[in-house]
Scaffold this active site. Structure first.
Site, PDB file in Angstrom:
ATOM      1  N   HIS A 258      37.033  42.025  41.655  1.00  9.86           N
ATOM      2  CA  HIS A 258      38.073  43.026  41.381  1.00  9.86           C
ATOM      3  C   HIS A 258      38.209  43.152  39.871  1.00  9.86           C
ATOM      4  CE1 HIS A 258      41.570  45.515  41.939  1.00  9.86           C
ATOM      5  NE2 HIS A 258      42.180  44.812  40.998  1.00  9.86           N
ATOM      6  N   ASP A 260      39.807  45.054  36.872  1.00 10.26           N
ATOM      7  CA  ASP A 260      40.828  45.995  36.405  1.00 10.26           C
ATOM      8  C   ASP A 260      40.287  46.775  35.211  1.00 10.26           C
ATOM      9  OD1 ASP A 260      43.116  45.542  38.195  1.00 10.26           O
ATOM     10  OD2 ASP A 260      42.971  43.490  37.459  1.00 10.26           O
ATOM     11  N   ASP A 370      44.339  46.456  45.466  1.00 11.08           N
ATOM     12  CA  ASP A 370      45.383  45.964  44.556  1.00 11.08           C
ATOM     13  C   ASP A 370      46.379  47.047  44.151  1.00 11.08           C
ATOM     14  OD1 ASP A 370      46.589  44.032  42.913  1.00 11.08           O
ATOM     15  OD2 ASP A 370      45.410  44.635  41.170  1.00 11.08           O
ATOM     16  N   HIS A 572      45.229  51.574  38.158  1.00 10.87           N
ATOM     17  CA  HIS A 572      46.468  50.949  38.664  1.00 10.87           C
ATOM     18  C   HIS A 572      47.097  49.884  37.756  1.00 10.87           C
ATOM     19  CE1 HIS A 572      43.435  48.245  40.708  1.00 10.87           C
ATOM     20  NE2 HIS A 572      44.273  47.342  40.249  1.00 10.87           N
TER      21      HIS A 572
HETATM   22 ZN    ZN Z   1      43.960  45.263  39.973  1.00 11.34          ZN
END
Ligand code: ZN
Length: 1019
Positions: A258, A260, A370, A572
């Site tokens: 994951h 970001d 997420d 996000h």
């Molecule tokens: Zn995230």
């Protein structure tokens, strides 16, 4: 009673960890040379790095002020006695208080980015069979990314200072012999040890596993582990060979990282995180053919293609083998509360197209593990983009309520459904442990109809994804008694099998509200404003350019670039306001560029239009533009002064003569004083504090405000959430309130004839609010143009309107429609929704009358009982210590109306607040276009024109309509240029079925409640 096995278990653990594990790697040898080149500030390319000057560097030396880069040049010779052995570079970074954290690095081998190095990946294999005495050279690009520390606000600030002290050391850089057979034994024993820890003491399987481990340990000579351990491996074989019990739940383990797109680091660092992560994933795929890795944000691969073409080709090869799986269908993993409908469409269009164009793969899933809550508009948007499956695990973070299913159908406002899955391990970065796998299966709520779940595993955010150890564990748990069968596969294989398992899935209708992170509707007002402005500006740019400019002049590629920039900042941890300060410096710059570009396109297109409009007979003609989807009457402003009331058709223009300006005949004069504003429709009264004490609707003879209440009250709440500062506002924040009733000054600033306005100012704490309250002729919209100098800390600012309306439900605008939410707290689900998100308006109506609260860049609302409130500003200190401090400008409006929000014109009023009439002066000239007209027009209220653009890959215009009233209707669509042929398309503009065109060149359509219709029209 003592556990008789404790002595055995302790012995086993000691043997494994103190003796076996250290023996997995053999002898080490120092490198011949370590040299470094330190780069201050922004990263440099490999070519520049190798050409730079290097200085000697020793183990233990420090490097890396925050955000700098150090390139290490490593030269070494494999000792002759290692001939035939597997040899690796061992590279470890220390520092930051020796907490085990290290910076992330990338190994460059002969100019190619080969693998990431991090605390989870400390070895780079040089050869499986060494040639003794051979020499080599590597470069390691190490990034000094400040450490992310949850809950300790001071730490990252300290460490994030550029030009600060070095944060890291080079703890280790050496050659090492690796012993694959020992590693295999270690992995066998480690896994059985973990299983033993998990199994109940009286489980027969525990006795079996313990006996195997005890036997294996007995076979090891602790004085010569390397020489004896191979004798021990057969002892484990039987215990590892017991198959999983039949009928068990099957786990689809999906390798993932994951990542970001920006958060506690800026965008530029994510470009490098992608390279490190993907290089690691691709190199592990050679060793583990069964390994499947889900890569979920198209922009990450677009960056990799641009900056690391060699790595991208290696990825392409692994996509072809099915190991590297493009996933998720979207450009980024965006916030799904705040972006407008068209933004969510473009996330899918550009995301899916990237995967289609580069890999020939049509993705069918939405992968948003997420994201902080999901709009009820999404199921339809997904379906119309060919996305049938949806994954998140975020709702496991709910504060109050547990979602009732892990596998179900999710139904949106229009009735569209997608198959939804919540991985029951409640993580998007699993460690491939017995504990997580078994707990996931125990927690799974749908065993009655489903026999499989998805388990994403791997270190995210630069941690490099899955490790070899995880993949070794997965191999051993493929069919092992005591754990659910683990199958390594991609999301597609999982969803294809899982979605068809049941014919009668339970259904969840409406939004997937996250009972957490409610502050993200408000934090970092700048990025919210930039996003709203960007969305509106790109819609206008496409509208005018597509309908006015010749096809050859349509700047399609540049508009797509601007869209992608806007979409990037919807990530996000960007749009929600939860990134570091640097992230928002980038957003401000990029949003300004989007706005500049869109404005330039609008100028070019509308100038071309003005030149062809017939303005003969006018003395001082201007062409006025209306980008909204409805015909409207509005004020024309010159230098901030209202000079005329003009009618302009929907998505159209009208010539107006400035010389002929005067109030329309029959208009009642407006009235204003420090204590009131009044037009034909409303009389607004203010008390000596400048608060509204009455809003009287003269048309229906009704008081709008609640009896005795004061409205437009600024309310300040202490705002110290328990955990995530920038993300959360907790319910207790609203238990205490300070009302800002102190007034510094009030004055009349506009007194007609078309508009009246008051200016009020208030000071509180270290902050100031200046507000212009205005009322225009012919309008029921009371506008509050507000400027705030905000210098508070841990305060939440709201504005409140108690109204004389009673209803158990309020209505909120969402993307391409609306939904209702309760105004009470009957159930724990209602309690949890004490702060909710909306797009441009919220409305509280009872039968025949209501009041709407509109905004031009805000997203947080609450309506409790009869009080409508809009969230204005927050002031968290982590991760951005200065978030939102400074100057703000925003406008909200109160709209009392007869009827419900549909007949009350709430949607139209919200669009008008967000999209002002504007004009271009011109001269009197003849032209082909009539003096007024709509370029695109729909003859029904409650149908938004969401997008008008040129088709990306075909002839003609794309027009996207959204039925937003929630009723079925028929409509007629016209273009000024006429329509010759029409076809319905999906969101990717791929033709579906033809649509009949009337003899007069218009399209007639039947639409369903909340239906999103995309048409390709040829003129
Ligand atoms: Zn995230």
């Amino acid at each position: 009673m003592p556990d008789p096995h404790q002595v055995d278990d302790a012995h086993v653990l000691r043997v494994l960890h103190e003796f076996v594990r250290p023996a997995v790697t053999g002898p080490s040898a120092p490198l011949d040379e370590i040299a470094a080149h330190h780069v201050h500030g922004e990263p440099i390319s490999y070519d520049d790095a190798v050409a730079a000057a290097y200085e000697p560097f020793a183990i233990g030396d420090t490097w890396g002020p925050a955000w700098d880069t150090s390139w290490f040049r490593l030269r070494g010779t494999i000792p002759p006695e290692w001939a035939g052995a597997e040899v690796a570079l061992r590279f470890e970074i220390g520092g930051a208080g020796d907490t085990g954290f290290g910076a992330e690095a990338l190994v460059w081998d002969h100019g190619r980015p080969m693998q990431g190095l991090s605390p989870n990946h400390r070895e780079y294999r040089l050869t499986r069979s060494a040639e003794g005495g051979s020499t080599g050279e590597l470069y390691v690009e190490a990034a000094a990314n400040p450490r992310a520390t949850w809950g300790l606000p001071e730490w990252p600030l300290l460490l994030a200072e550029p030009d600060g002290p070095p944060q890291f050391t080079l703890a280790r850089a050496e050659l090492r012999v690796v012993r694959p057979e020992l590693r295999a034994f270690w992995e066998d024993a480690r896994l059985l040890g973990e299983l033993l820890t998990y199994l109940p003491v009286d489980d027969p399987r525990a006795a079996q596993v313990r006996a195997a481990l005890v036997d294996a340990c007995a076979a090891i000579d602790l004085d010569d582990v390397a020489g004896s351990v191979l004798r021990a491996r057969p002892a484990l074989k039987a215990a590892l060979g017991v198959p999983a019990r039949s009928g068990g739940h099957r786990v689809s383990a999906v390798g993932h990282a994951h990542l970001d797109t920006a958060w506690l680091w800026p965008l530029r660092e994510t470009v490098r995180k992608c390279a490190r992560t993907f290089a690691t994933a691709v190199s592990l795929m050679d060793d583990y053919p069964e390994y499947r890795f889900a890569c979920s944000q198209a922009v990450h691969l677009a960056w990799t293609k641009e900056h690391y073409p060699d790595l991208f080709e290696r990825i392409r090869a692994k996509v072809a083998t099915g190991q590297f799986e493009p996933t998720g269908s979207m450009w980024v993993e965006p916030d799904c509360n705040l972006p407008g409908g068209e933004s969510l469409v473009r996330q899918l269009v550009y995301g899916k197209r990237f995967f289609l164009d580069e890999f020939g793969i049509e993705t069918r899933d939405a992968w948003l593990p997420d994201v902080f809550g999901f709009t009820a508009a999404l199921p339809q948007i997904f379906r119309r983009a060919g996305v049938e499956w949806f994954l998140t695990q975020k709702l496991s973070w709910n504060q109050y309520n547990v979602m009732p299913h892990h596998s179900f159908l999710w139904e949106g406002i229009d009735g569209s459904r997608v198959f939804a899955h919540f991985p029951p391990a409640d993580t998007y970065g699993g460690n491939m442990t017995v504990d997580e796998l078994r707990k996931g299966v125990d927690r799974f709520l749908d065993h009655g109809i489903a026999s499989r779940s998805l388990y994403p595993f791997g270190h995210g955010d630069g941690g490099g994804g899955p490790t070899a150890e995880m993949l070794e564990a997965a191999r051993r748990m493929r069919d092992l008694d005591g754990v659910p069968p683990v199958v390594l596969e991609g999301p597609r294989a999982f969803f294809e099998a899982a979605a068809d398992e049941a014919a009668d899935w339970p259904v969840w209708v409406g939004e997937l509200y996250l009972e957490l992170h409610r502050g993200t509707y408000t934090t970092h007002a700048d990025v919210k404003l930039g996003n709203r402005q960007g969305e509106l500006a790109l819609r206008e740019a496409e509208l005018w350019a597509a309908t006015v400019l010749p096809a050859a002049d349509y700047p399609g590629a540049q508009l797509e670039d601007s869209w992608k920039t806007l979409l990037l900042h919807q990530f996000h941890d960007i749009l929600p306001g939860s990134g570091i300060h640097w992230v928002y410096e980038d957003s401000a710059r990029d949003h300004a560029a989007v706005l500049d570009h869109a404005t330039d396109v609008v100028d070019r297109a509308t100038t071309a239009l003005v030149d062809t409009v017939d303005t003969t007979g006018h003395v001082e003609p201007v062409v006025v533009f209306n980008a909204t989807a409805h015909d409207r009457t509005g004020l024309l402003e010159v230098d901030g002064e209202a000079v005329a009331l003009v009618d302009v058709p929907a998505c159209g223009y009208a010539v107006h003569d400035l010389a002929a300006t005067s109030p329309p005949p029959g208009t009642a004069p407006l009235s204003v004083g420090p204590d009131h504003l009044e037009n034909e429709r409303l009389r607004v009264e203010l008390d000596e504090d400048g608060l509204l004490t009455s809003v009287y609707d003269k048309l229906v003879r009704r008081e709008v405000l609640a009896p005795g209440a004061r409205a437009n009250v600024f309310q300040l709440h202490p705002d110290r959430p328990n955990f995530f500062d920038a993300w959360d506002v907790d319910r207790f924040a609203f238990d205490s309130v300070e009302e800002l009733s102190e007034l510094d000054a009030v004055e009349v600033v506009e007194s007609g004839p078309l508009r009246v306005a008051l200016r009020l100012s208030r000071s509180f704490g270290s902050s100031l609010i200046a507000q212009r309250i205005s009322l225009s002729t012919g309008s029921s919209r009371i506008e509050f143009a507000t400027e705030v100098d905000w210098h508070e800390s841990h305060r939440f600012l709201k504005v409140a309107f108690p109204v004389a309306v009673h209803s158990p439900r309020a209505t909120y605008e969402i993307q391409f429609g609306h939904l209702e939410r309760p105004t009470h707290e009957n159930t724990s689900w209602d309690v949890a929704r004490f702060e909710v998100s909306a797009q441009q308006w919220a409305d509280l109506s009872e039968g025949n009358y209501g009041v709407a609260l509109l905004n031009d860049c805000k997203y947080g609302y609450d309506v409790r009982g009869n009080v409508l409130r809009l969230s204005l500003l927050r002031a968290p200190t982590w991760p951005d210590p200065v978030a939102d401090r400074g100057h703000h400008r925003f406008t909200y409006a109160l709209l009392p109306h007869a009827g419900d929000f549909r007949l009350g014109g709430v949607i139209e009023a919200a669009r008008e607040l967000n999209s002002r009439l504007w004009f271009t002066p011109t001269g009197a000239h003849t032209g082909d276009r009539p003096a007024r007209g709509s370029l695109v027009r729909v003859d029904r209220s409650g149908v938004d024109i969401a997008a008008v653009k040129r088709a990306d890959r075909a002839q003609g215009l794309i027009v996207r309509l959204a039925e937003v009233w929630g009723r079925r209707t028929s409509l007629r669509l016209e273009l000024q240029a006429g329509v010759r042929a029409a076809v319905r398309t999906d969101l990717l503009e791929r033709d579906l079925e033809p649509v009949v065109v009337d003899d007069d060149g218009a399209v007639t359509l039947d639409v369903l409640p909340f239906e999103l219709v995309t048409l390709r029209l040829e003129s």
